[in-house]
Design an enzyme around this catalytic site. Structure first.
Site, PDB file in Angstrom:
ATOM      1  N   ASP A 125       0.847  -1.191   0.000  1.00 51.16           N
ATOM      2  CA  ASP A 125       0.000   0.000   0.000  1.00 51.16           C
ATOM      3  C   ASP A 125       0.882   1.240   0.000  1.00 51.16           C
ATOM      4  O   ASP A 125       1.787   1.365   0.818  1.00 51.16           O
ATOM      5  CB  ASP A 125      -0.917  -0.010   1.225  1.00 51.16           C
ATOM      6  N   HIS A 132      -4.276  13.988   0.760  1.00 59.41           N
ATOM      7  CA  HIS A 132      -4.413  13.117   1.937  1.00 59.41           C
ATOM      8  C   HIS A 132      -3.179  13.213   2.827  1.00 59.41           C
ATOM      9  O   HIS A 132      -3.288  13.405   4.040  1.00 59.41           O
ATOM     10  CB  HIS A 132      -4.632  11.667   1.492  1.00 59.41           C
ATOM     11  N   GLU A 198     -10.403   4.010   3.856  1.00 61.69           N
ATOM     12  CA  GLU A 198      -9.539   4.802   2.976  1.00 61.69           C
ATOM     13  C   GLU A 198      -9.942   4.488   1.540  1.00 61.69           C
ATOM     14  O   GLU A 198      -9.903   3.333   1.111  1.00 61.69           O
ATOM     15  CB  GLU A 198      -8.053   4.500   3.215  1.00 61.69           C
ATOM     16  N   GLU A 200      -9.254   4.177  -2.103  1.00 61.34           N
ATOM     17  CA  GLU A 200      -8.050   4.014  -2.917  1.00 61.34           C
ATOM     18  C   GLU A 200      -8.404   3.267  -4.201  1.00 61.34           C
ATOM     19  O   GLU A 200      -9.478   2.698  -4.336  1.00 61.34           O
ATOM     20  CB  GLU A 200      -6.982   3.183  -2.166  1.00 61.34           C
ATOM     21  N   ASP A 230      -8.964   0.507   2.115  1.00 62.97           N
ATOM     22  CA  ASP A 230      -7.953   0.122   3.108  1.00 62.97           C
ATOM     23  C   ASP A 230      -8.500   0.467   4.498  1.00 62.97           C
ATOM     24  O   ASP A 230      -8.250   1.544   5.033  1.00 62.97           O
ATOM     25  CB  ASP A 230      -6.654   0.882   2.807  1.00 62.97           C
ATOM     26  N   ARG A 234      -7.417   3.855  13.337  1.00 61.60           N
ATOM     27  CA  ARG A 234      -6.560   5.030  13.569  1.00 61.60           C
ATOM     28  C   ARG A 234      -5.919   5.029  14.950  1.00 61.60           C
ATOM     29  O   ARG A 234      -4.803   5.535  15.119  1.00 61.60           O
ATOM     30  CB  ARG A 234      -7.378   6.313  13.410  1.00 61.60           C
ATOM     31  N   GLN A 237      -3.131   2.550  14.906  1.00 64.09           N
ATOM     32  CA  GLN A 237      -2.095   3.141  14.044  1.00 64.09           C
ATOM     33  C   GLN A 237      -1.284   4.203  14.789  1.00 64.09           C
ATOM     34  O   GLN A 237      -0.055   4.225  14.712  1.00 64.09           O
ATOM     35  CB  GLN A 237      -2.771   3.775  12.827  1.00 64.09           C
ATOM     36  N   LYS A 250      -3.703  -1.840   9.848  1.00 65.76           N
ATOM     37  CA  LYS A 250      -4.109  -2.008   8.455  1.00 65.76           C
ATOM     38  C   LYS A 250      -4.311  -3.476   8.111  1.00 65.76           C
ATOM     39  O   LYS A 250      -4.478  -3.810   6.946  1.00 65.76           O
ATOM     40  CB  LYS A 250      -3.020  -1.446   7.541  1.00 65.76           C
ATOM     41  N   THR A 254      -8.738  -5.513   3.778  1.00 71.36           N
ATOM     42  CA  THR A 254      -8.689  -4.574   2.663  1.00 71.36           C
ATOM     43  C   THR A 254      -9.693  -5.088   1.646  1.00 71.36           C
ATOM     44  O   THR A 254      -9.564  -6.219   1.187  1.00 71.36           O
ATOM     45  CB  THR A 254      -7.275  -4.562   2.039  1.00 71.36           C
ATOM     46  N   GLU A 360      -9.934  12.534   7.788  1.00 70.44           N
ATOM     47  CA  GLU A 360      -9.865  13.876   7.198  1.00 70.44           C
ATOM     48  C   GLU A 360     -11.218  14.584   7.229  1.00 70.44           C
ATOM     49  O   GLU A 360     -11.296  15.777   7.511  1.00 70.44           O
ATOM     50  CB  GLU A 360      -9.380  13.790   5.751  1.00 70.44           C
TER      51      GLU A 360
END
Ligand code: CA
Length: 418
Positions: A125, A132, A198, A200, A230, A234, A237, A250, A254, A360
């Site tokens: 990834d 971002h 996420e 992507e 993904d 958080r 992370q 992560k 996915t 975000e």
């Protein structure tokens, strides 16, 4: 290029995701069909195992479609990829002499279950969406240090887990993990409270390499693209990521969309990467328009409630293309395999509505978003269904991807309770 007309009528509607111009590759099953390769055309799926058996597709000395994945086709290389696409267009185009032979081999998409379209060899990834990376960096390190010093020079990434990749429609279970909030002096093992998506794109590597490849060679190695979510914890992370990057945050899952949209179908939609403030080193330089104009959206539906579109962006917002990411991946001599999957990195745009993650959209939970249902969200709640959508808009037709959905189920009971 205009719409290419098919004798499969549903494929000719201007807003249908799967016209003759598209022909994406998937793996499907029905009560009457074991999982097998199929090609989407309008509301139907062409059963490739049956088409091969009937002698309508005869491109190799041995069967390509006796397995429920597309890796064997990928392995054959770009010449066969082009021959297969040309043959499918011949079979399915308006006026095809093979229409009567092909028609019985079409299966209605409505009754089909989709499976993983290919065996994922390895999964990497990247983090190549500039808006971002700037947004996340601003939240974590302040505006001055938002982009790490390497960011504008190489597509940075981490090695993920192929075992975590699942097909659209698979339920996602909220994970447990070790968390440490800034207000506590000790870490604790808890269900993630800041579980996120996420938005992507995934690029599928269709040819192996052994040694460094150029950007042009890397481009030739790419078989096609899917939408990719993904899923990211958080809070896990934030505690684990320094200095080696994301790990368990992560690794839960996915999700990818079930149809591989081929590079050939996307060719008319090529577009340039954004202006660069540093010249890239020669081996990473663009070799023509490297991105695609693909409109992307994220829908969120709370349990039992209608979906709301929470973000709209476009793949052309990427700073590095998949070919540049793949070329960079090989610079050390790292061998790439057929079936490798490369995540683009979260694709956010310049505006607030174009942010591809809740991190975000809610600015780290400080500005929760309000849905028309009255629900507010900083991060995902149990029962939320997330749907990624994407299409390239042509002149009177669309190249659609098919949705990438997943429902978030509550965390299990303490997995270590005995
Ligand atoms: Ca990511």
């Amino acid at each position: 290029m205009p719409l290419m007309k098919s004798w499969v009528e549903s494929a000719n509607a201007p807003d249908h995701p799967f016209p003759l111009n598209n022909l994406p590759y998937g793996v499907f099953s029905t009560p009457a069909h074991d999982p097998r390769c199929g090609v989407a055309i309008g509301d139907m799926i062409l059963d490739m195992a049956a088409a091969e058996e009937a002698g309508l597709v005869d491109l190799a000395d041995y069967p390509l479609f006796d397995v429920p994945f597309w890796n064997e086709v990928m392995e054959e290389g770009p010449e066969l990829w082009a021959a297969l696409r040309a043959r499918l267009i011949e079979l399915l185009a308006e006026g095809s002499p093979d229409c009567t032979a092909v028609e019985p081999l079409l299966v209605p998409m409505a009754g089909a279950e989709m499976h993983m379209p290919f065996l994922v060899s390895e999964y990497t990834d990247f983090y190549s969406g500039r808006h971002h990376a700037t947004n996340v960096g601003t939240m974590f390190r302040g505006q001055e240090n938002a982009l790490p010093p390497n960011w504008l020079h190489i597509p940075i990434g981490y090695n993920g887990r192929a075992s975590s990749v699942v097909v659209s429609g698979t339920d996602i279970r909220r994970p447990w993990g070790q968390l440490k909030s800034p207000d506590h002096d000790k870490p604790a093992f808890l269900p993630s409270r800041r579980f996120d998506l996420e938005l992507e794109m995934g690029a599928i590597v269709g040819q192996a390499s052994d040694g460094p490849v150029t950007v042009a060679e890397a481009n030739d190695m790419i078989f096609g693209y899917v939408l990719l979510n993904d899923w990211s914890a958080r809070d896990i992370q934030a505690w684990e990521y320094q200095p080696l990057g994301p790990f368990q945050a992560k690794a839960t899952a996915t999700s990818i969309s079930p149809w591989i949209v081929t590079k050939a179908a996307l060719e008319p939609f090529r577009t340039d990467t954004p202006a660069r403030e540093f010249e890239l080193l020669d081996h990473l330089k663009d070799c023509g328009p490297m991105l695609y104009d693909i409109d992307l959206a994220v829908d969120l539906a709370p349990e039992g409630k209608p979906a709301t579109t929470i973000a709209r962006t476009n793949y052309r917002e990427m700073y590095f293309s998949a070919a540049q990411q793949l070329a960079h991946h090989t610079t050390s001599g790292c061998p790439m395999n057929v079936g490798d999957l490369l995540g683009s990195g979260t694709i956010s745009g310049a505006t607030k509505e174009a942010r591809g993650s809740l991190l975000e959209l809610s600015w780290g939970g400080k500005e929760p978003i309000t849905l028309p249902t009255g629900d507010t969200r900083s991060f995902l709640e149990d029962g939320d269904t997330l749907t990624l959508r994407g299409h390239a808009q042509g002149d009177g037709y669309r190249i659609g991807f098919g949705d990438c959905t997943g429902k978030l189920l509550p965390a299990p009971k303490d997995p270590y309770a005995r």
